[in-house]
Scaffold this active site. Sequence first.
Site, PDB file in Angstrom:
ATOM      1  N   GLY A  29       0.810  -1.223   0.000  1.00 19.69           N
ATOM      2  CA  GLY A  29       0.000   0.000   0.000  1.00 19.69           C
ATOM      3  C   GLY A  29       0.836   1.263   0.000  1.00 19.69           C
ATOM      4  O   GLY A  29       0.495   2.235   0.664  1.00 19.69           O
ATOM      5  N   LYS A  30       1.915   1.256  -0.802  1.00 26.77           N
ATOM      6  CA  LYS A  30       2.744   2.474  -0.887  1.00 26.77           C
ATOM      7  C   LYS A  30       1.937   3.643  -1.439  1.00 26.77           C
ATOM      8  O   LYS A  30       2.036   4.758  -0.948  1.00 26.77           O
ATOM      9  CB  LYS A  30       3.936   2.236  -1.829  1.00 26.77           C
ATOM     10  CG  LYS A  30       5.054   1.450  -1.205  1.00 26.77           C
ATOM     11  CD  LYS A  30       6.326   1.573  -2.031  1.00 26.77           C
ATOM     12  CE  LYS A  30       6.191   1.090  -3.445  1.00 26.77           C
ATOM     13  NZ  LYS A  30       6.033  -0.330  -3.639  1.00 26.77           N
ATOM     14  N   GLY A  31       1.125   3.336  -2.456  1.00 27.33           N
ATOM     15  CA  GLY A  31       0.318   4.395  -3.081  1.00 27.33           C
ATOM     16  C   GLY A  31      -0.624   5.029  -2.077  1.00 27.33           C
ATOM     17  O   GLY A  31      -0.826   6.247  -2.054  1.00 27.33           O
ATOM     18  N   ILE A 162      16.322  -5.435  -9.029  1.00 33.00           N
ATOM     19  CA  ILE A 162      17.390  -4.833  -9.843  1.00 33.00           C
ATOM     20  C   ILE A 162      16.869  -3.633 -10.645  1.00 33.00           C
ATOM     21  O   ILE A 162      17.552  -2.621 -10.793  1.00 33.00           O
ATOM     22  CB  ILE A 162      18.038  -5.925 -10.732  1.00 33.00           C
ATOM     23  CG1 ILE A 162      19.452  -5.499 -11.096  1.00 33.00           C
ATOM     24  CG2 ILE A 162      17.254  -6.234 -11.977  1.00 33.00           C
ATOM     25  CD1 ILE A 162      20.336  -6.675 -11.437  1.00 33.00           C
ATOM     26  N   GLU A 163      15.614  -3.698 -11.088  1.00 37.19           N
ATOM     27  CA  GLU A 163      15.077  -2.625 -11.941  1.00 37.19           C
ATOM     28  C   GLU A 163      14.989  -1.285 -11.228  1.00 37.19           C
ATOM     29  O   GLU A 163      15.124  -0.237 -11.844  1.00 37.19           O
ATOM     30  CB  GLU A 163      13.657  -2.957 -12.439  1.00 37.19           C
ATOM     31  CG  GLU A 163      13.546  -4.146 -13.339  1.00 37.19           C
ATOM     32  CD  GLU A 163      13.301  -5.431 -12.556  1.00 37.19           C
ATOM     33  OE1 GLU A 163      13.518  -5.418 -11.322  1.00 37.19           O
ATOM     34  OE2 GLU A 163      12.907  -6.419 -13.177  1.00 37.19           O
ATOM     35  N   LYS A 201       7.335  -9.900  13.841  1.00 40.93           N
ATOM     36  CA  LYS A 201       8.748 -10.080  13.496  1.00 40.93           C
ATOM     37  C   LYS A 201       9.336  -8.837  12.804  1.00 40.93           C
ATOM     38  O   LYS A 201       8.725  -8.283  11.881  1.00 40.93           O
ATOM     39  CB  LYS A 201       8.888 -11.295  12.555  1.00 40.93           C
ATOM     40  CG  LYS A 201       8.641 -12.617  13.267  1.00 40.93           C
ATOM     41  CD  LYS A 201       9.771 -12.843  14.263  1.00 40.93           C
ATOM     42  CE  LYS A 201       9.659 -14.183  14.957  1.00 40.93           C
ATOM     43  NZ  LYS A 201      10.660 -14.304  16.029  1.00 40.93           N
ATOM     44  N   CYS A 398     -17.755   3.716 -21.733  1.00 38.65           N
ATOM     45  CA  CYS A 398     -16.937   3.546 -22.932  1.00 38.65           C
ATOM     46  C   CYS A 398     -17.435   2.347 -23.740  1.00 38.65           C
ATOM     47  O   CYS A 398     -18.456   2.442 -24.412  1.00 38.65           O
ATOM     48  CB  CYS A 398     -15.462   3.445 -22.550  1.00 38.65           C
ATOM     49  SG  CYS A 398     -14.384   3.841 -23.927  1.00 38.65           S
ATOM     50  N   HIS A 524     -14.733   8.009 -19.779  1.00 38.03           N
ATOM     51  CA  HIS A 524     -14.644   7.258 -18.519  1.00 38.03           C
ATOM     52  C   HIS A 524     -14.894   8.195 -17.326  1.00 38.03           C
ATOM     53  O   HIS A 524     -13.930   8.743 -16.775  1.00 38.03           O
ATOM     54  CB  HIS A 524     -13.255   6.633 -18.373  1.00 38.03           C
ATOM     55  CG  HIS A 524     -12.995   5.515 -19.333  1.00 38.03           C
ATOM     56  ND1 HIS A 524     -13.287   4.209 -19.032  1.00 38.03           N
ATOM     57  CD2 HIS A 524     -12.487   5.519 -20.584  1.00 38.03           C
ATOM     58  CE1 HIS A 524     -12.950   3.442 -20.056  1.00 38.03           C
ATOM     59  NE2 HIS A 524     -12.468   4.221 -21.013  1.00 38.03           N
ATOM     60  N   GLU A 526     -15.458   7.487 -14.391  1.00 36.80           N
ATOM     61  CA  GLU A 526     -14.850   6.958 -13.151  1.00 36.80           C
ATOM     62  C   GLU A 526     -13.495   7.602 -12.854  1.00 36.80           C
ATOM     63  O   GLU A 526     -13.071   7.637 -11.700  1.00 36.80           O
ATOM     64  CB  GLU A 526     -14.725   5.422 -13.212  1.00 36.80           C
ATOM     65  CG  GLU A 526     -13.737   4.847 -14.230  1.00 36.80           C
ATOM     66  CD  GLU A 526     -14.333   4.612 -15.612  1.00 36.80           C
ATOM     67  OE1 GLU A 526     -15.338   5.264 -15.943  1.00 36.80           O
ATOM     68  OE2 GLU A 526     -13.781   3.790 -16.367  1.00 36.80           O
TER      69      GLU A 526
HETATM   70  N1  GLN Z   1     -12.555  -1.152 -27.266  1.00 35.79           N
HETATM   71  C1  GLN Z   1     -13.351   0.034 -27.356  1.00 35.79           C
HETATM   72  C2  GLN Z   1     -12.662   1.097 -28.179  1.00 35.79           C
HETATM   73  O1  GLN Z   1     -11.460   1.077 -28.346  1.00 35.79           O
HETATM   74  C3  GLN Z   1     -13.698   0.553 -25.989  1.00 35.79           C
HETATM   75  C4  GLN Z   1     -12.515   1.015 -25.202  1.00 35.79           C
HETATM   76  C5  GLN Z   1     -12.803   1.226 -23.743  1.00 35.79           C
HETATM   77  O2  GLN Z   1     -13.806   0.753 -23.232  1.00 35.79           O
HETATM   78  N2  GLN Z   1     -11.933   1.903 -23.045  1.00 35.79           N
HETATM   79  O3  GLN Z   1     -13.304   1.990 -28.670  1.00 35.79           O
END
Ligand code: GLN
Length: 547
Positions: A29-31, A162-163, A201, A398, A524, A526
């Site tokens: 949970g660093k973020g 290493i990265e 520990k 989307c 989106h 969200e």
């Molecule tokens: N695959 C769809 C597109 O490229 C929907 C992409 C998505 O849902 N982010 O348009």
Amino acid sequence: MDNIKLLEKVKKQKTKFIIVTGGVCSSLGKGILVSSLGVLLKNSGYTVSVAKWDPYLNVDPGTMSPLVHGEVFVTDDGAETDLDLGHYERILDIRLNKDSSVSSGQIYQEVLNGEREGKYLGKDIQVIPDVINIIKNRLFNFAINHNTDFVLIEIGGTVGDIEGGIFLEAVRQIKIDLDEHKLMHAHLSLVPYLEWAHEIKTKPTQHSVIALKHLGLIPDTLFLRTDYPTTDKIKEKLSIGCGVKKELIFDALTVKNIPEIFVNLNNQDVNTRIQEFFNIKKIKQANLKDWQNLLNIIKSEKKLVNIALVAKYVGNNDPYISIIKALESAGNYNKVKINLEILEAEKLEKLSEKEIKKVFSKIDGIVVPGGFDKRGIEGKILAAKYARENNIPYLGLCLGMQIMLIEFARNILKLKDASSTEFDKNTKNPVICLIEEQKNIKNKGGTMRLGAYKCDLLLGSMAQKIYNKKDILERHRHRYEFNNKYKKEFENKGIIFSGTYKKENLVEISEIKDHKFMIGSQFHPEFLSTFLHPHPLFREFIKVAKE
Ligand code: GLN
């Protein structure tokens, strides 16, 4: 500008740096810790900016599978980033951009591009100084551009990988470059409780600090990820073993709800100790009232609302983290508890109509999330059909909007083979298809329609009433669009195209007339929902679903 000049500028500004590393294992949970420190500082009146340095060699996570790397988060300027940027934005209520997402891949790409351009003037290119200088350059520019009181940096991965070495070497050098008490290195490490020995520990943490010491770093503070509060004795032992002051060792206790973390850290005076470390004379206290209120709502008895997420991936929820958090926040806003059922779209395809009815019988709202490629598409179409026919609230994100329109075309417009050219190249009715600009694109990385675009809302539509605005800015990540050739046909049968990107005449929001709530967005939402300010579309979706 070269690093010497940039450093001079950084030294003149007020900015202080907190770098967070992780030890023993991943998923500590660093973020969340970085965001929590940000909350304490922000709520004390300081300005903060945040960035993530990821050790992987991909330029960005855009081309990584969500099952491997979780959700790809998108910023306003179209960067495809690690999901931790979503945590930072949601928790801190800030907007970040591409500068907050750095990967080893980007660093090496910059070095190699420089080499091809002849910037290194015949010199051999080395990790020290050349690669490290690029990292320092990024950090100094970040600090100058943001000019905040605090810059918080999370280094991805686990110390010892290493990265991650190049980033830790950069921290070692920057610590020397900056004046004392300008940079705090916080190390988050696991202190496991062994059930059979009844003991917490400290050894794994000691070893991860030894790994840091090998790289020339001694952390200034330790955060102990623990399921049970640790004791003074444990902190003393770690203080001696690791060389970290005891008063700068804190518990990062496992809790149920994220706001509890801020309260917990605050109760341990983390905020005060950080300010003391940075020699801040006037110590400020954090006002956590809003978070305390939210916590009270989260903990209170609430009515359950059953939401189905019809998903491609089931098992690990990280691919849908922003959606899940947006639903939870909208639930808290509406004072209900979200019971999320994640249904595997592919499995729905095998069910009879009667079985589908049974699956959804207790569901109050359906979300079809974004996604790529064909798998599970028909199952998602079945879910959209069920929502439309049964007047169940539906939120299409989307791909979820594309699905809603394909279903409508097949079953209402009677275009039986309607599809997206993403799933069926030869469909006679491509209601979703590529726009001209996308047709000739060959490279996969960073070539979609990405980032924030303006969307004009149709006056009087449900979407416009929900947003209560004329236009909005929302974040995108997709290639395919609604095919305007079919617009009239859809409208005649009851689809309202309530949001449009006017400049290119692209459909951004669709809704079904006379349905309780059936809305799809090509963007989106969200990605713009935060803990304290849930997104309007999610808020309204849950409000309708709870009725
Ligand atoms: N695959 C769809 C597109 O490229 C929907 C992409 C998505 O849902 N982010 O348009």
